[in-house]
Design a protein around this motif. Sequence first.
Motif, PDB file in Angstrom:
ATOM      1  N   ARG A   1     -44.586  12.831 -32.331  1.00 14.29           N
ATOM      2  CA  ARG A   1     -43.739  11.896 -33.078  1.00 14.29           C
ATOM      3  C   ARG A   1     -42.687  11.258 -32.172  1.00 14.29           C
ATOM      4  NH1 ARG A   1     -39.238  11.158 -36.141  1.00 14.29           N
ATOM      5  NH2 ARG A   1     -39.539  10.374 -38.285  1.00 14.29           N
TER       6      ARG A   1
ATOM      7  N   GLN B   1     -42.287   7.258 -31.042  1.00  7.29           N
ATOM      8  CA  GLN B   1     -41.068   6.476 -31.238  1.00  7.29           C
ATOM      9  C   GLN B   1     -40.602   5.827 -29.938  1.00  7.29           C
ATOM     10  OE1 GLN B   1     -38.759   9.649 -33.083  1.00  7.29           O
ATOM     11  NE2 GLN B   1     -38.686   8.482 -35.013  1.00  7.29           N
TER      12      GLN B   1
ATOM     13  N   GLU C   1     -47.199  -1.426 -35.088  1.00  5.11           N
ATOM     14  CA  GLU C   1     -47.740  -0.877 -36.339  1.00  5.11           C
ATOM     15  C   GLU C   1     -48.555   0.391 -36.073  1.00  5.11           C
ATOM     16  OE1 GLU C   1     -49.910  -3.916 -38.311  1.00  5.11           O
ATOM     17  OE2 GLU C   1     -48.111  -4.989 -39.006  1.00  5.11           O
TER      18      GLU C   1
ATOM     19  N   GLN D   1     -46.202   3.245 -35.692  1.00  6.84           N
ATOM     20  CA  GLN D   1     -45.646   3.599 -36.997  1.00  6.84           C
ATOM     21  C   GLN D   1     -46.613   4.466 -37.795  1.00  6.84           C
ATOM     22  OE1 GLN D   1     -44.563  -0.144 -38.774  1.00  6.84           O
ATOM     23  NE2 GLN D   1     -42.950  -0.553 -37.252  1.00  6.84           N
ATOM     24  N   VAL D   2     -47.911   4.171 -37.639  1.00  2.51           N
ATOM     25  CA  VAL D   2     -48.923   5.014 -38.289  1.00  2.51           C
ATOM     26  C   VAL D   2     -48.849   6.439 -37.738  1.00  2.51           C
ATOM     27  CG1 VAL D   2     -51.394   5.439 -38.514  1.00  2.51           C
ATOM     28  CG2 VAL D   2     -50.494   3.137 -38.861  1.00  2.51           C
TER      29      VAL D   2
ATOM     30  N   VAL E   1     -46.234   7.959 -36.433  1.00  2.30           N
ATOM     31  CA  VAL E   1     -45.013   8.598 -36.922  1.00  2.30           C
ATOM     32  C   VAL E   1     -45.181   9.042 -38.373  1.00  2.30           C
ATOM     33  CG1 VAL E   1     -42.588   8.215 -37.504  1.00  2.30           C
ATOM     34  CG2 VAL E   1     -43.494   7.394 -35.314  1.00  2.30           C
ATOM     35  N   LYS E   2     -45.738   8.166 -39.233  1.00  5.06           N
ATOM     36  CA  LYS E   2     -45.902   8.488 -40.646  1.00  5.06           C
ATOM     37  C   LYS E   2     -46.865   9.653 -40.850  1.00  5.06           C
ATOM     38  CE  LYS E   2     -44.806   3.902 -42.494  1.00  5.06           C
ATOM     39  NZ  LYS E   2     -45.327   2.692 -43.181  1.00  5.06           N
ATOM     40  N   GLU E   3     -47.971   9.651 -40.103  1.00  4.61           N
ATOM     41  CA  GLU E   3     -48.931  10.749 -40.239  1.00  4.61           C
ATOM     42  C   GLU E   3     -48.364  12.057 -39.707  1.00  4.61           C
ATOM     43  OE1 GLU E   3     -52.112  10.803 -41.809  1.00  4.61           O
ATOM     44  OE2 GLU E   3     -50.998   9.089 -42.599  1.00  4.61           O
TER      45      GLU E   3
ATOM     46  N   ASP F   1     -45.173  12.829 -39.859  1.00  3.48           N
ATOM     47  CA  ASP F   1     -44.256  13.264 -40.909  1.00  3.48           C
ATOM     48  C   ASP F   1     -45.018  13.907 -42.069  1.00  3.48           C
ATOM     49  OD1 ASP F   1     -42.061  12.405 -39.509  1.00  3.48           O
ATOM     50  OD2 ASP F   1     -41.923  10.462 -40.525  1.00  3.48           O
ATOM     51  N   ARG F   2     -46.180  13.341 -42.401  1.00  2.00           N
ATOM     52  CA  ARG F   2     -46.983  13.890 -43.499  1.00  2.00           C
ATOM     53  C   ARG F   2     -47.456  15.298 -43.161  1.00  2.00           C
ATOM     54  NH1 ARG F   2     -52.213  14.411 -45.069  1.00  2.00           N
ATOM     55  NH2 ARG F   2     -52.980  13.542 -43.117  1.00  2.00           N
TER      56      ARG F   2
ATOM     57  N   SER G   1     -44.562  17.718 -43.304  1.00  2.00           N
ATOM     58  CA  SER G   1     -44.261  18.035 -44.698  1.00  2.00           C
ATOM     59  C   SER G   1     -45.262  19.046 -45.251  1.00  2.00           C
ATOM     60  CB  SER G   1     -44.277  16.757 -45.536  1.00  2.00           C
ATOM     61  OG  SER G   1     -44.098  17.056 -46.903  1.00  2.00           O
TER      62      SER G   1
END
Length: 387
Positions: A158, A162, A175, A178-179, A181-183, A185-186, A189
């Motif tokens: 991650r 960034q 983009e 960003q994918v 980073v989002k994955e 984070d998922r 979580s």
Amino acid sequence: MQARGTGVRTEPVSRPNPFDLLATAVVLLDSSGKVAFMNGAAENLLGVSAAQFEGQSLALLAGDGQAIEGLLQECQQRLFSVKRQQLIFNLAGRAATALDITVSVLEEPGLLASVELREIDAYQRIDREERQAALMQLNQSLLRNLGHEIKNPLGGIRGAAQLLETELPTRSLREYTQVIVKESDRLLSLVDQMLTPVRRSMSREAVNIHEVLERVRRLVLSEFPTGLTIVRDYDTSLPEILGDLEQLIQLVLNVVRNAAQAMDGQGSIWLKTRATRQVTLHRQRYGLALSMSIRDNGPGIPKSLRDEIFYPLVSGNPKGHGLGLTIAQTIVHQHGGVIDCRSESQPAYLSGVQGSALPQANDIGTEFTIVLPIGEPIKPVLSKETF
């Protein structure tokens, strides 16, 4: 009885009968073969009162009374000291049930034999509980190690994404980072969800289980406002249990939400609570326990998954993570209880029951039964008094 020097009359202290502390159903027969005593576990199993059945023949409850009479004659003739046999009994409110009985000849004056009775599946249930406990410990160890091995590299990925994003010249390229980073984070979580019941310390307070059920009921009905019916069948006389309120809500929510999602919000769920007495949980004996049933009339659990539903990352729902039941099992065990499941893959009756007050025999899709202790475990009391 009068206490010396006080002038105050006191009653003798009543001591518990040691037989009532046993998890096994025990019946004592007098020299004529009639019932002289039965403990609480025997009353629960046979569905009769000890006071009413005293002086009666155990053969009255047997599907084959002659087999019982034959055993008693062998006892009186001292043809054996201990004999084990499986016989059919007609239990109150239940179909004819096979019980494993062990008859031991006694040498006590006035007594002929002791009879221990166990349901055939009792051994299977004990074995299943022990396997569940071992599985939970394995799951916790696995989740801790897995969480550590996943979170460290994910944090690095991650952070690198960034940094890379600041160096990319165009929005279209950014983009992609960003994918990442989002994955990341998922997944972080998801790992946190896996570790929550393992690392969170449990608080203990008096909890009304019906308040927990009502809170979950309102929450799930708000998620599925049309097509889903949740029917309540509560024993409101149940005392409070000691537990962690938030964890108990999470436990019930995971099971009820799984049921609703399995039916796509179209069907019925029954929430039932009852008191159960003289229960053994994790080799501890409790005089009173809560039995909570969460039952639906959905499609059931595929047969290939039934032995694995409490494993982490195992799910019959393509959109599920397979963590809900693992977390539920962990919470149950942290509260000293057990959770069990039975399911039919193709129930005969799947629709049109929204108005039913109670499930019918063939409404079963999946049923989870959760047993939690009420109060502290029973400590055996040593006494010379037997009756």
